[in-house]
Write a protein that holds these residues in place. Structure first.
Motif, PDB file in Angstrom:
ATOM      1  N   GLU A 139       0.822  -1.206   0.000  1.00  0.00           N
ATOM      2  CA  GLU A 139       0.000   0.000   0.000  1.00  0.00           C
ATOM      3  C   GLU A 139       0.859   1.260   0.000  1.00  0.00           C
ATOM      4  N   GLY A 140       0.467   2.206  -0.846  1.00  0.00           N
ATOM      5  CA  GLY A 140       1.133   3.502  -0.878  1.00  0.00           C
ATOM      6  C   GLY A 140       2.222   3.638  -1.924  1.00  0.00           C
ATOM      7  N   ILE A 141       2.585   2.560  -2.596  1.00  0.00           N
ATOM      8  CA  ILE A 141       3.627   2.649  -3.628  1.00  0.00           C
ATOM      9  C   ILE A 141       2.967   3.005  -4.964  1.00  0.00           C
ATOM     10  N   SER A 142       3.564   3.942  -5.664  1.00  0.00           N
ATOM     11  CA  SER A 142       3.029   4.325  -6.973  1.00  0.00           C
ATOM     12  C   SER A 142       3.488   3.308  -8.016  1.00  0.00           C
ATOM     13  N   PRO A 143       2.764   3.208  -9.127  1.00  0.00           N
ATOM     14  CA  PRO A 143       3.209   2.300 -10.189  1.00  0.00           C
ATOM     15  C   PRO A 143       4.625   2.614 -10.675  1.00  0.00           C
ATOM     16  N   LYS A 144       4.962   3.900 -10.759  1.00  0.00           N
ATOM     17  CA  LYS A 144       6.299   4.299 -11.225  1.00  0.00           C
ATOM     18  C   LYS A 144       7.380   3.811 -10.268  1.00  0.00           C
ATOM     19  N   VAL A 145       7.188   4.013  -8.979  1.00  0.00           N
ATOM     20  CA  VAL A 145       8.191   3.603  -7.995  1.00  0.00           C
ATOM     21  C   VAL A 145       8.268   2.077  -7.926  1.00  0.00           C
ATOM     22  N   LEU A 146       7.132   1.398  -8.028  1.00  0.00           N
ATOM     23  CA  LEU A 146       7.164  -0.064  -8.033  1.00  0.00           C
ATOM     24  C   LEU A 146       7.930  -0.573  -9.244  1.00  0.00           C
ATOM     25  N   THR A 147       7.692   0.005 -10.398  1.00  0.00           N
ATOM     26  CA  THR A 147       8.418  -0.388 -11.613  1.00  0.00           C
ATOM     27  C   THR A 147       9.919  -0.174 -11.434  1.00  0.00           C
ATOM     28  N   GLN A 148      10.306   0.985 -10.911  1.00  0.00           N
ATOM     29  CA  GLN A 148      11.731   1.267 -10.686  1.00  0.00           C
ATOM     30  C   GLN A 148      12.340   0.282  -9.687  1.00  0.00           C
ATOM     31  N   THR A 149      11.619  -0.011  -8.618  1.00  0.00           N
ATOM     32  CA  THR A 149      12.106  -0.943  -7.598  1.00  0.00           C
ATOM     33  C   THR A 149      12.279  -2.332  -8.182  1.00  0.00           C
ATOM     34  N   LEU A 150      11.293  -2.801  -8.922  1.00  0.00           N
ATOM     35  CA  LEU A 150      11.369  -4.141  -9.513  1.00  0.00           C
ATOM     36  C   LEU A 150      12.509  -4.231 -10.528  1.00  0.00           C
ATOM     37  N   ARG A 151      12.718  -3.179 -11.304  1.00  0.00           N
ATOM     38  CA  ARG A 151      13.835  -3.183 -12.269  1.00  0.00           C
ATOM     39  C   ARG A 151      15.175  -3.260 -11.562  1.00  0.00           C
ATOM     40  N   ARG A 152      15.338  -2.473 -10.501  1.00  0.00           N
ATOM     41  CA  ARG A 152      16.597  -2.513  -9.735  1.00  0.00           C
ATOM     42  C   ARG A 152      16.806  -3.899  -9.125  1.00  0.00           C
ATOM     43  N   MET A 153      15.744  -4.472  -8.595  1.00  0.00           N
ATOM     44  CA  MET A 153      15.852  -5.805  -7.986  1.00  0.00           C
ATOM     45  C   MET A 153      16.188  -6.855  -9.045  1.00  0.00           C
ATOM     46  N   GLN A 154      15.582  -6.728 -10.218  1.00  0.00           N
ATOM     47  CA  GLN A 154      15.863  -7.666 -11.304  1.00  0.00           C
ATOM     48  C   GLN A 154      17.298  -7.502 -11.789  1.00  0.00           C
ATOM     49  N   ASP A 155      17.734  -6.275 -11.980  1.00  0.00           N
ATOM     50  CA  ASP A 155      19.102  -6.020 -12.428  1.00  0.00           C
ATOM     51  C   ASP A 155      20.134  -6.562 -11.446  1.00  0.00           C
ATOM     52  N   ALA A 156      19.813  -6.510 -10.161  1.00  0.00           N
ATOM     53  CA  ALA A 156      20.730  -6.999  -9.122  1.00  0.00           C
ATOM     54  C   ALA A 156      20.686  -8.515  -8.973  1.00  0.00           C
ATOM     55  N   GLY A 157      19.683  -9.155  -9.560  1.00  0.00           N
ATOM     56  CA  GLY A 157      19.582 -10.609  -9.447  1.00  0.00           C
ATOM     57  C   GLY A 157      18.745 -11.084  -8.275  1.00  0.00           C
ATOM     58  N   LEU A 158      17.938 -10.192  -7.681  1.00  0.00           N
ATOM     59  CA  LEU A 158      17.097 -10.591  -6.552  1.00  0.00           C
ATOM     60  C   LEU A 158      15.782 -11.212  -6.988  1.00  0.00           C
ATOM     61  N   ILE A 159      15.296 -10.831  -8.166  1.00  0.00           N
ATOM     62  CA  ILE A 159      14.029 -11.361  -8.674  1.00  0.00           C
ATOM     63  C   ILE A 159      14.169 -11.719 -10.148  1.00  0.00           C
ATOM     64  N   THR A 160      13.243 -12.539 -10.592  1.00  0.00           N
ATOM     65  CA  THR A 160      13.099 -12.797 -12.027  1.00  0.00           C
ATOM     66  C   THR A 160      11.747 -12.244 -12.466  1.00  0.00           C
ATOM     67  N   ARG A 161      11.694 -11.873 -13.711  1.00  0.00           N
ATOM     68  CA  ARG A 161      10.465 -11.368 -14.338  1.00  0.00           C
ATOM     69  C   ARG A 161      10.137 -12.321 -15.469  1.00  0.00           C
ATOM     70  N   THR A 162       8.979 -12.954 -15.371  1.00  0.00           N
ATOM     71  CA  THR A 162       8.564 -13.913 -16.393  1.00  0.00           C
ATOM     72  C   THR A 162       7.326 -13.387 -17.104  1.00  0.00           C
ATOM     73  N   VAL A 163       7.413 -13.322 -18.434  1.00  0.00           N
ATOM     74  CA  VAL A 163       6.300 -12.861 -19.256  1.00  0.00           C
ATOM     75  C   VAL A 163       5.655 -14.088 -19.898  1.00  0.00           C
ATOM     76  N   TYR A 164       4.353 -14.244 -19.675  1.00  0.00           N
ATOM     77  CA  TYR A 164       3.602 -15.344 -20.266  1.00  0.00           C
ATOM     78  C   TYR A 164       2.809 -14.800 -21.448  1.00  0.00           C
TER      79      TYR A 164
END
Length: 119
Positions: free
Chosen positions: A56-81
């Motif tokens: 709660e309280g996170i904007s779509p822009k900040v969530l996108t930026q956070t997820l990209r940083r986490m993905q770039d660092a190797g903390l998460i994977t992003r899977t497109v179906y």
């Protein structure tokens, strides 16, 4: 005074050294949104909308930026179906899962000690 930070992959690092690359990683994992995203993904993969509702309280822009940083660092994977509309899921990697216990401890500590703090 800190020693210079090593540059080799398996050398000892010193986060107190000004040029230590660990500082960038520490900046990422100490970020409140990263801490909350790791907790949200702790029980399995989630879609963007589910993550945003959980955090709660996170904007779509900040969530996108956070997820990209986490993905770039190797903390998460992003899977497109391939579906209509596209179905995208985010999931912790093994190294991301290794953060769940220490970050859960940090979140628990914050909730327990909030009343003692001046924030």
């Amino acid at each position: 005074m800190s020693a210079a930070c090593a540059t080799g992959q398996h050398d000892k690092h010193d986060v107190y050294a000004e040029l230590c690359p660990c500082r960038g990683l520490l900046d990422l994992i100490a970020n409140k949104w990263t801490t909350l995203a790791v907790g949200a993904l702790e029980n399995g993969p989630l879609r963007f909308g589910a993550l945003q509702r959980h955090m709660e309280g996170i904007s779509p822009k900040v969530l996108t930026q956070t997820l990209r940083r986490m993905q770039d660092a190797g903390l998460i994977t992003r899977t497109v179906y391939p579906a209509v509309p596209l179905h995208v899921e985010y999931e912790l990697t093994a190294v991301g899962r290794s953060l769940t216990v220490p970050l859960r401890g940090l979140r628990d500590w914050a909730e327990k000690h909030l009343h003692e703090m001046n924030v």
